[in-house]
Design a protein around this motif. Structure first.
Motif, PDB file in Angstrom:
ATOM      1  N   PRO A 257       1.084  -1.328   0.174  1.00  0.00           N
ATOM      2  CA  PRO A 257      -0.197   0.166   0.032  1.00  0.00           C
ATOM      3  C   PRO A 257       0.652   0.878  -0.144  1.00  0.00           C
ATOM      4  N   ARG A 258       1.804   0.937   0.102  1.00  0.00           N
ATOM      5  CA  ARG A 258       3.126   2.449   0.446  1.00  0.00           C
ATOM      6  C   ARG A 258       3.768   2.576  -0.824  1.00  0.00           C
ATOM      7  N   ASP A 259       4.855   1.684  -0.750  1.00  0.00           N
ATOM      8  CA  ASP A 259       6.299   1.196  -1.532  1.00  0.00           C
ATOM      9  C   ASP A 259       6.030   1.054  -2.639  1.00  0.00           C
ATOM     10  N   GLY A 260       4.314   0.140  -3.405  1.00  0.00           N
ATOM     11  CA  GLY A 260       4.101  -0.288  -3.618  1.00  0.00           C
ATOM     12  C   GLY A 260       3.784   0.432  -5.285  1.00  0.00           C
TER      13      GLY A 260
ATOM     14  N   LEU B 256      14.266  -6.092   7.406  1.00  0.00           N
ATOM     15  CA  LEU B 256      14.751  -6.439   6.162  1.00  0.00           C
ATOM     16  C   LEU B 256      13.772  -6.473   4.825  1.00  0.00           C
ATOM     17  N   HIS B 257      14.599  -4.551   3.984  1.00  0.00           N
ATOM     18  CA  HIS B 257      13.997  -5.009   2.430  1.00  0.00           C
ATOM     19  C   HIS B 257      13.724  -4.996   1.653  1.00  0.00           C
ATOM     20  N   PHE B 258      13.837  -6.046   0.463  1.00  0.00           N
ATOM     21  CA  PHE B 258      14.266  -5.856  -0.506  1.00  0.00           C
ATOM     22  C   PHE B 258      13.318  -5.488  -1.823  1.00  0.00           C
ATOM     23  N   HIS B 259      13.950  -5.432  -2.772  1.00  0.00           N
ATOM     24  CA  HIS B 259      13.464  -4.818  -4.117  1.00  0.00           C
ATOM     25  C   HIS B 259      14.102  -6.425  -4.990  1.00  0.00           C
ATOM     26  N   ASN B 260      13.468  -6.802  -6.047  1.00  0.00           N
ATOM     27  CA  ASN B 260      13.574  -7.719  -6.760  1.00  0.00           C
ATOM     28  C   ASN B 260      14.325  -7.136  -8.159  1.00  0.00           C
TER      29      ASN B 260
ATOM     30  N   GLY C  22       9.432  -4.196  -9.043  1.00  0.00           N
ATOM     31  CA  GLY C  22       8.832  -3.681  -7.515  1.00  0.00           C
ATOM     32  C   GLY C  22      10.175  -4.519  -6.457  1.00  0.00           C
ATOM     33  N   ASN C  23       9.284  -4.445  -5.348  1.00  0.00           N
ATOM     34  CA  ASN C  23       9.254  -5.099  -3.997  1.00  0.00           C
ATOM     35  C   ASN C  23       9.332  -6.598  -3.858  1.00  0.00           C
ATOM     36  N   VAL C  24      10.218  -7.764  -2.866  1.00  0.00           N
ATOM     37  CA  VAL C  24       9.633  -8.649  -3.415  1.00  0.00           C
ATOM     38  C   VAL C  24       8.597  -9.594  -3.342  1.00  0.00           C
TER      39      VAL C  24
HETATM   40 ZN    ZN Z   1      11.658   0.301  -1.359  1.00  0.00          ZN
END
Ligand code: ZN
Length: 294
Positions: free
Chosen positions: A9-12, A202-206, A244-246
């Motif tokens: 809802p935020r980073d996406g 942990l916060h990863f992007h793919n 985007g994100n994982v």
């Molecule tokens: Zn991010």
């Protein structure tokens, strides 16, 4: 057992160029809750001129169900965002700075030192105001402008946040530069410096296809909290091919396959991912939603 922080809802959404109505944002969060998600980064208190998609942060929060077993987080990058957050009943402030001067100068027009100076005040005042506060350190695994960001540097910024009262820190790979070996080594350094009592996320992007590999490396190194985004939503509106994100349901599928509980229902997550894809009007990155649950 792992703890998922859903950031779709935020980073996406903030990276979606198409305007998403408040009702859809609220329905998305309700669907995620129904699927078992309990920790949600719901909004960002960022300047709406810079990120128009997040203009309705207050409105979204006011329409969400109030439940003591659900934690809503909101991103705070500055004192003005903090002032807005205090007017809402958001549970957690996700206070963000990057760890690279070049990136922070471009992103927030100030050095990391200047940003941390202001934000440590925000952390203390946020705690005094009764909010939970999590420190989020961007570019912790590399900066697109500077390249390598020394672990020492990441730990220094983390220490400043921890000294101000943060009991949770998330290390974010903002532009998808991390690799599993590096994740293992950064987590080990973090645990050596701050012990096991502090919650490390942990916060990863793919971005380069290493999202799940990095999650697994983090898990093997002892981390139990991971950010992810439903349907792998995210990317960048200015780079049509960015990813985007994982992806939440892909990550849940991996953990369930490994007999690691997540307290979520995979079928409902996939259903939500497909619903979101229909609403976004474009194909999203999640893989399980295409392949089906085995
Ligand atoms: Zn991010």
């Amino acid at each position: 057992m792992i703890d998922i922080c859903e950031v779709g809802p935020r980073d996406g959404l903030q990276n979606e160029s198409k305007h998403v109505p408040t009702t859809i944002k609220v329905e998305l969060i309700n669907n995620l809750i129904d699927a078992g998600i309990r920790n949600i980064e719901a909004v960002s208190f960022v300047n709406p001129k810079v990120v128009p998609q997040m203009v309705d942060a207050e409105e979204v929060l006011s329409q969400l169900p109030k439940r003591c077993d659900i934690r809503y987080g909101g991103l705070v990058l500055s004192r003005s965002g903090f002032a807005r957050a205090l007017e809402t009943d958001v549970d957690y402030l996700h206070v963000v700075t990057t760890t690279s001067d070049s990136f922070n100068l471009k992103n927030a027009k100030r050095t990391v030192e200047k940003a941390t100076e202001e934000l440590t005040g925000v952390v203390k005042e946020g705690i005094d105001a009764g909010k939970g506060v999590m420190g989020v350190l961007g570019t912790a695994f590399g900066c697109p402008f500077e390249g390598e960001v020394p672990v020492k540097r990441v730990l220094e910024v983390a220490e400043t946040f921890i000294k101000s009262g943060c009991t949770e820190i998330t290390l974010a790979d903002t532009t998808g530069m991390a690799n599993p070996k590096q994740v293992e080594s950064v987590v080990a350094s973090f645990k050596k410096a701050f012990g096991d009592d502090l919650t490390l996320g942990l916060h990863f992007h793919n971005t380069r296809g290493l999202g799940l590999a990095n999650i697994l490396a983090g898990y093997s190194a002892g981390v139990k909290r991971f950010d992810s985004s439903i349907a792998g939503l995210g990317g960048c509106p200015f780079a049509p091919k960015a990813v985007g994100n994982v992806c939440t349901e892909d990550m849940v599928n991996m953990f369930h396959g490994m007999d690691v509980p997540t307290n979520t229902e995979l079928e409902k997550l996939v259903k939500t991912a497909k619903w979101l894809e229909e609403n976004m009007g474009r194909s999203l990155d999640g893989m399980l939603m295409k392949a089906g649950i085995a």
